[in-house]
Design a protein around this motif. Structure first.
Motif, PDB file in Angstrom:
ATOM      1  N   TRP A 176     -64.318  -9.556  52.899  1.00 39.53           N
ATOM      2  CA  TRP A 176     -64.869 -10.541  52.133  1.00 39.53           C
ATOM      3  C   TRP A 176     -63.724 -11.030  51.164  1.00 39.53           C
ATOM      4  N   SER A 177     -64.019 -11.535  49.701  1.00 42.58           N
ATOM      5  CA  SER A 177     -62.839 -12.526  48.898  1.00 42.58           C
ATOM      6  C   SER A 177     -63.111 -11.744  47.570  1.00 42.58           C
ATOM      7  N   PRO A 178     -61.963 -10.855  46.776  1.00 39.87           N
ATOM      8  CA  PRO A 178     -62.367 -10.152  46.342  1.00 39.87           C
ATOM      9  C   PRO A 178     -63.186 -10.237  45.501  1.00 39.87           C
ATOM     10  N   ASP A 179     -63.773 -11.644  45.114  1.00 38.15           N
ATOM     11  CA  ASP A 179     -65.810 -11.630  43.873  1.00 38.15           C
ATOM     12  C   ASP A 179     -66.351 -11.361  44.652  1.00 38.15           C
ATOM     13  N   GLY A 180     -66.560 -11.193  45.956  1.00 41.10           N
ATOM     14  CA  GLY A 180     -67.569 -10.823  46.993  1.00 41.10           C
ATOM     15  C   GLY A 180     -68.872 -12.050  47.372  1.00 41.10           C
ATOM     16  N   ARG A 181     -68.716 -13.432  46.613  1.00 42.09           N
ATOM     17  CA  ARG A 181     -69.043 -14.542  46.569  1.00 42.09           C
ATOM     18  C   ARG A 181     -68.585 -15.196  48.270  1.00 42.09           C
ATOM     19  N   GLY A 182     -67.502 -14.877  48.966  1.00 39.72           N
ATOM     20  CA  GLY A 182     -67.781 -15.136  50.987  1.00 39.72           C
ATOM     21  C   GLY A 182     -66.549 -14.487  51.267  1.00 39.72           C
ATOM     22  N   ARG A 183     -66.372 -14.862  52.702  1.00 36.40           N
ATOM     23  CA  ARG A 183     -65.281 -14.286  53.365  1.00 36.40           C
ATOM     24  C   ARG A 183     -64.431 -16.014  53.651  1.00 36.40           C
ATOM     25  N   VAL A 184     -63.168 -14.675  53.190  1.00 37.04           N
ATOM     26  CA  VAL A 184     -61.717 -16.114  53.647  1.00 37.04           C
ATOM     27  C   VAL A 184     -60.706 -14.883  54.354  1.00 37.04           C
ATOM     28  N   MET A 185     -59.659 -15.683  54.679  1.00 36.09           N
ATOM     29  CA  MET A 185     -58.949 -14.932  56.092  1.00 36.09           C
ATOM     30  C   MET A 185     -57.671 -14.882  55.333  1.00 36.09           C
ATOM     31  N   TYR A 186     -57.288 -13.470  55.999  1.00 35.88           N
ATOM     32  CA  TYR A 186     -55.992 -12.817  55.305  1.00 35.88           C
ATOM     33  C   TYR A 186     -55.431 -12.269  56.951  1.00 35.88           C
ATOM     34  N   LEU A 187     -54.136 -12.046  56.108  1.00 37.58           N
ATOM     35  CA  LEU A 187     -53.134 -12.445  56.929  1.00 37.58           C
ATOM     36  C   LEU A 187     -52.163 -10.276  56.550  1.00 37.58           C
ATOM     37  N   ALA A 188     -51.121 -10.441  57.512  1.00 36.24           N
ATOM     38  CA  ALA A 188     -51.118  -8.788  57.557  1.00 36.24           C
ATOM     39  C   ALA A 188     -50.370  -8.554  58.342  1.00 36.24           C
ATOM     40  N   ASP A 189     -48.972  -7.739  58.448  1.00 37.98           N
ATOM     41  CA  ASP A 189     -48.585  -7.565  59.007  1.00 37.98           C
ATOM     42  C   ASP A 189     -48.438  -6.360  60.566  1.00 37.98           C
ATOM     43  N   LEU A 190     -48.209  -6.583  61.311  1.00 33.93           N
ATOM     44  CA  LEU A 190     -48.544  -5.943  62.373  1.00 33.93           C
ATOM     45  C   LEU A 190     -46.971  -5.356  62.435  1.00 33.93           C
ATOM     46  N   VAL A 191     -46.793  -3.783  63.239  1.00 33.78           N
ATOM     47  CA  VAL A 191     -46.138  -3.613  63.647  1.00 33.78           C
ATOM     48  C   VAL A 191     -46.398  -2.359  64.926  1.00 33.78           C
ATOM     49  N   PHE A 192     -45.591  -1.761  65.206  1.00 33.88           N
ATOM     50  CA  PHE A 192     -45.686  -0.973  66.428  1.00 33.88           C
ATOM     51  C   PHE A 192     -45.684   0.252  66.673  1.00 33.88           C
ATOM     52  N   GLU A 193     -45.841   1.722  66.318  1.00 38.28           N
ATOM     53  CA  GLU A 193     -45.466   3.256  66.094  1.00 38.28           C
ATOM     54  C   GLU A 193     -45.940   4.002  67.186  1.00 38.28           C
ATOM     55  N   ASP A 194     -44.977   3.801  67.799  1.00 36.78           N
ATOM     56  CA  ASP A 194     -45.333   5.166  69.241  1.00 36.78           C
ATOM     57  C   ASP A 194     -46.460   4.622  70.134  1.00 36.78           C
ATOM     58  N   GLY A 195     -45.884   3.138  70.554  1.00 32.76           N
ATOM     59  CA  GLY A 195     -46.511   2.336  71.908  1.00 32.76           C
ATOM     60  C   GLY A 195     -48.037   1.745  70.858  1.00 32.76           C
ATOM     61  N   ARG A 196     -48.260   1.926  69.864  1.00 33.30           N
ATOM     62  CA  ARG A 196     -49.992   1.714  69.196  1.00 33.30           C
ATOM     63  C   ARG A 196     -49.657   0.792  68.093  1.00 33.30           C
ATOM     64  N   PRO A 197     -50.168  -0.628  68.056  1.00 29.01           N
ATOM     65  CA  PRO A 197     -50.910  -1.566  67.063  1.00 29.01           C
ATOM     66  C   PRO A 197     -50.871  -0.774  65.343  1.00 29.01           C
ATOM     67  N   VAL A 198     -50.017  -0.847  64.426  1.00 29.91           N
ATOM     68  CA  VAL A 198     -50.767  -0.669  62.643  1.00 29.91           C
ATOM     69  C   VAL A 198     -50.475  -1.588  61.994  1.00 29.91           C
ATOM     70  N   VAL A 199     -51.618  -2.276  62.061  1.00 27.96           N
ATOM     71  CA  VAL A 199     -51.632  -3.216  60.582  1.00 27.96           C
ATOM     72  C   VAL A 199     -51.567  -3.097  58.985  1.00 27.96           C
ATOM     73  N   ARG A 200     -50.524  -3.711  58.437  1.00 27.81           N
ATOM     74  CA  ARG A 200     -49.910  -2.784  57.104  1.00 27.81           C
ATOM     75  C   ARG A 200     -50.820  -3.452  56.193  1.00 27.81           C
ATOM     76  N   GLY A 201     -51.365  -2.255  55.584  1.00 26.97           N
ATOM     77  CA  GLY A 201     -52.918  -3.284  54.637  1.00 26.97           C
ATOM     78  C   GLY A 201     -52.123  -3.143  53.596  1.00 26.97           C
ATOM     79  N   ASP A 202     -51.625  -2.255  52.895  1.00 27.53           N
ATOM     80  CA  ASP A 202     -50.895  -2.553  51.906  1.00 27.53           C
ATOM     81  C   ASP A 202     -50.635  -4.065  51.744  1.00 27.53           C
ATOM     82  N   ARG A 203     -49.952  -5.268  52.350  1.00 29.67           N
ATOM     83  CA  ARG A 203     -49.747  -6.108  52.089  1.00 29.67           C
ATOM     84  C   ARG A 203     -50.615  -7.139  52.914  1.00 29.67           C
ATOM     85  N   ALA A 204     -51.720  -6.757  52.846  1.00 27.78           N
ATOM     86  CA  ALA A 204     -52.842  -7.776  53.037  1.00 27.78           C
ATOM     87  C   ALA A 204     -53.360  -8.777  51.821  1.00 27.78           C
ATOM     88  N   ARG A 205     -53.130 -10.038  52.814  1.00 30.78           N
ATOM     89  CA  ARG A 205     -53.396 -10.707  51.578  1.00 30.78           C
ATOM     90  C   ARG A 205     -53.752 -12.016  52.158  1.00 30.78           C
TER      91      ARG A 205
END
Length: 78
Positions: free
Chosen positions: A49-78
């Protein structure tokens, strides 16, 4: 990133990308797809959802692997 998932694979006990896992930065994330970005860096694209809640938008975030598991860095979602 591997060309194929290791077998046997099991479903995770919890969802991979959630509002909570993204530290509240994105409400209702879904439709994830992993891509290789500039410099070979793994990224994840998803909609939410967009920050104003009016529609769906695309986001991009970093993806890293920790102990063989994928982790999304949500603090960088934009």
């Amino acid at each position: 990133m591997a060309d194929a998932l290791p077998r046997p694979s099991t479903k995770a006990a919890t969802p991979f990308v959630t509002t909570e896992s993204l530290a509240g930065a994105v409400r209702g994330p879904g439709g994830q797809d992993v891509v290789t970005g500039p410099g070979g860096r793994e990224r994840i694209l998803f909609h939410g959802w967009s920050p104003d809640g009016r529609g769906r938008v695309m986001y991009l975030a970093d993806l890293v692997f920790e102990d063989g598991r994928p982790v999304v860095r949500g603090d960088r979602a934009r």
